[in-house]
Motif scaffolding. Structure first.
Motif, PDB file in Angstrom:
ATOM      1  N   ALA A 131       0.856  -1.189   0.000  1.00 59.88           N
ATOM      2  CA  ALA A 131       0.000   0.000   0.000  1.00 59.88           C
ATOM      3  C   ALA A 131       0.887   1.231   0.000  1.00 59.88           C
ATOM      4  N   LEU A 132       0.854   1.959  -1.116  1.00 54.94           N
ATOM      5  CA  LEU A 132       1.655   3.184  -1.226  1.00 54.94           C
ATOM      6  C   LEU A 132       0.771   4.367  -0.817  1.00 54.94           C
ATOM      7  N   GLY A 133       0.777   4.692   0.453  1.00 54.05           N
ATOM      8  CA  GLY A 133       0.035   5.865   0.919  1.00 54.05           C
ATOM      9  C   GLY A 133      -1.351   5.555   1.440  1.00 54.05           C
ATOM     10  N   ALA A 134      -1.970   6.624   1.967  1.00 50.85           N
ATOM     11  CA  ALA A 134      -3.208   6.487   2.741  1.00 50.85           C
ATOM     12  C   ALA A 134      -4.402   6.033   1.897  1.00 50.85           C
ATOM     13  N   THR A 135      -4.523   6.516   0.674  1.00 50.39           N
ATOM     14  CA  THR A 135      -5.697   6.136  -0.126  1.00 50.39           C
ATOM     15  C   THR A 135      -5.643   4.650  -0.456  1.00 50.39           C
ATOM     16  N   ALA A 136      -4.454   4.174  -0.839  1.00 53.41           N
ATOM     17  CA  ALA A 136      -4.298   2.742  -1.139  1.00 53.41           C
ATOM     18  C   ALA A 136      -4.615   1.915   0.105  1.00 53.41           C
ATOM     19  N   LEU A 137      -4.098   2.361   1.238  1.00 51.44           N
ATOM     20  CA  LEU A 137      -4.292   1.590   2.474  1.00 51.44           C
ATOM     21  C   LEU A 137      -5.767   1.569   2.858  1.00 51.44           C
ATOM     22  N   TYR A 138      -6.428   2.704   2.710  1.00 43.69           N
ATOM     23  CA  TYR A 138      -7.862   2.760   3.029  1.00 43.69           C
ATOM     24  C   TYR A 138      -8.646   1.834   2.096  1.00 43.69           C
ATOM     25  N   SER A 139      -8.294   1.866   0.823  1.00 43.91           N
ATOM     26  CA  SER A 139      -9.010   1.021  -0.133  1.00 43.91           C
ATOM     27  C   SER A 139      -8.836  -0.461   0.198  1.00 43.91           C
ATOM     28  N   LEU A 140      -7.645  -0.813   0.669  1.00 46.89           N
ATOM     29  CA  LEU A 140      -7.367  -2.226   0.960  1.00 46.89           C
ATOM     30  C   LEU A 140      -7.943  -2.673   2.300  1.00 46.89           C
ATOM     31  N   LEU A 141      -7.759  -1.848   3.329  1.00 52.11           N
ATOM     32  CA  LEU A 141      -8.049  -2.321   4.693  1.00 52.11           C
ATOM     33  C   LEU A 141      -9.047  -1.459   5.449  1.00 52.11           C
ATOM     34  N   GLY A 142      -9.637  -0.481   4.782  1.00 52.82           N
ATOM     35  CA  GLY A 142     -10.610   0.356   5.480  1.00 52.82           C
ATOM     36  C   GLY A 142      -9.936   1.230   6.529  1.00 52.82           C
ATOM     37  N   ARG A 143     -10.737   1.646   7.507  1.00 52.51           N
ATOM     38  CA  ARG A 143     -10.235   2.644   8.461  1.00 52.51           C
ATOM     39  C   ARG A 143      -9.381   2.047   9.576  1.00 52.51           C
ATOM     40  N   GLY A 144      -9.258   0.725   9.585  1.00 54.30           N
ATOM     41  CA  GLY A 144      -8.529   0.087  10.685  1.00 54.30           C
ATOM     42  C   GLY A 144      -7.020   0.260  10.623  1.00 54.30           C
ATOM     43  N   ALA A 145      -6.484   0.662   9.485  1.00 57.65           N
ATOM     44  CA  ALA A 145      -5.026   0.789   9.345  1.00 57.65           C
ATOM     45  C   ALA A 145      -4.673   2.245   9.059  1.00 57.65           C
ATOM     46  N   LYS A 146      -3.496   2.645   9.510  1.00 59.01           N
ATOM     47  CA  LYS A 146      -3.055   4.045   9.333  1.00 59.01           C
ATOM     48  C   LYS A 146      -1.585   4.056   8.915  1.00 59.01           C
ATOM     49  N   VAL A 147      -1.273   4.840   7.889  1.00 57.62           N
ATOM     50  CA  VAL A 147       0.122   4.906   7.432  1.00 57.62           C
ATOM     51  C   VAL A 147       1.017   5.422   8.556  1.00 57.62           C
TER      52      VAL A 147
END
Ligand code: URA
Length: 210
Positions: A142-158
């Motif tokens: 996950a490169l950055g916050a949008t990718a991470l949100y798309s993959l794992l929702g709000r449970g993960a934070k860069v």
């Protein structure tokens, strides 16, 4: 706490597709949000169809929109350099984005990047979920916050999870790092070299999965 059924599982349902190439073809006509209206190309992922590592960015930029290919502009060139420093061959990775159309604000002759909203990310997560389903990578980056949100929702934070490999029931492990555009923004600052080294160190963790 990451719960099952977050990430692309939260995508609003779209056309059923049987293969990666049929997903790519079906996405070309995507009207699941309004971003198709002003974009030149839909930018689907690229790379080996059974790559062991799948990298996810935010959305295509100006250059990617014109070329129809992901990470070919300044962020992509920086990503390539950092991957190389980390000893990772980009050609072995499948590279895609959370959102497949360029979102921008026109300013004179320029098109200024505009962050996709939650509805746009959720609409496009259908295509990301299809890419994950068919490529079946062993690691997702996950490169950055949008990718991470798309993959794992709000449970993960860069900010909190950077450098970690997060494991959830629904998804291959997800390595969390920043988006390379964050490095471009600090290129002239004294901390630029250290920031880049840290990004390279994050990417070096990919090697374990290749
Ligand atoms: N930034 C992204 O997130 N993706 C691209 O493809 C280009 C720039």
């Amino acid at each position: 706490m990451l719960t099952p059924r977050q990430g692309p599982a939260f995508a609003t349902p779209g056309p059923e597709v049987e293969t990666l190439s049929s997903a790519r073809a079906a996405a070309q006509d995507c009207r699941r949000c309004d971003l198709y209206r002003n974009a030149t190309h839909l930018v689907f992922g690229e790379g080996p169809p059974r790559a062991r590592v799948l990298l996810v960015g935010e959305q295509p930029g100006d250059k990617e929109d014109l070329a129809g290919a992901p990470f070919v502009g300044p962020s992509g060139q920086l990503l390539d350099r950092c991957l190389e420093k980390a000893g990772i061959d980009r050609d072995l990775c499948y590279v895609t984005n959370a959102v497949k159309h360029f979102k921008f604000e026109p300013r004179g002759k320029r098109r200024i990047h505009s962050k996709p909203n939650v509805g746009e990310v959720q609409a496009c997560a259908w295509w990301l979920a299809a890419e994950l389903r068919f490529v079946k990578p062993q690691l997702v980056v996950a490169l950055g916050a949008t990718a991470l949100y798309s993959l794992l929702g709000r449970g993960a934070k860069v900010t909190r999870d950077r450098g970690a490999v997060l494991k959830t029931p629904d998804m291959p492990p997800v390595l969390v790092t920043i988006h390379p555009s964050a490095l471009l923004r600090t290129l002239n600052r004294p901390e630029a070299a250290v920031n880049q080294e840290r990004f390279v160190a994050d990417l070096a963790k990919i090697a374990d999965f290749l």
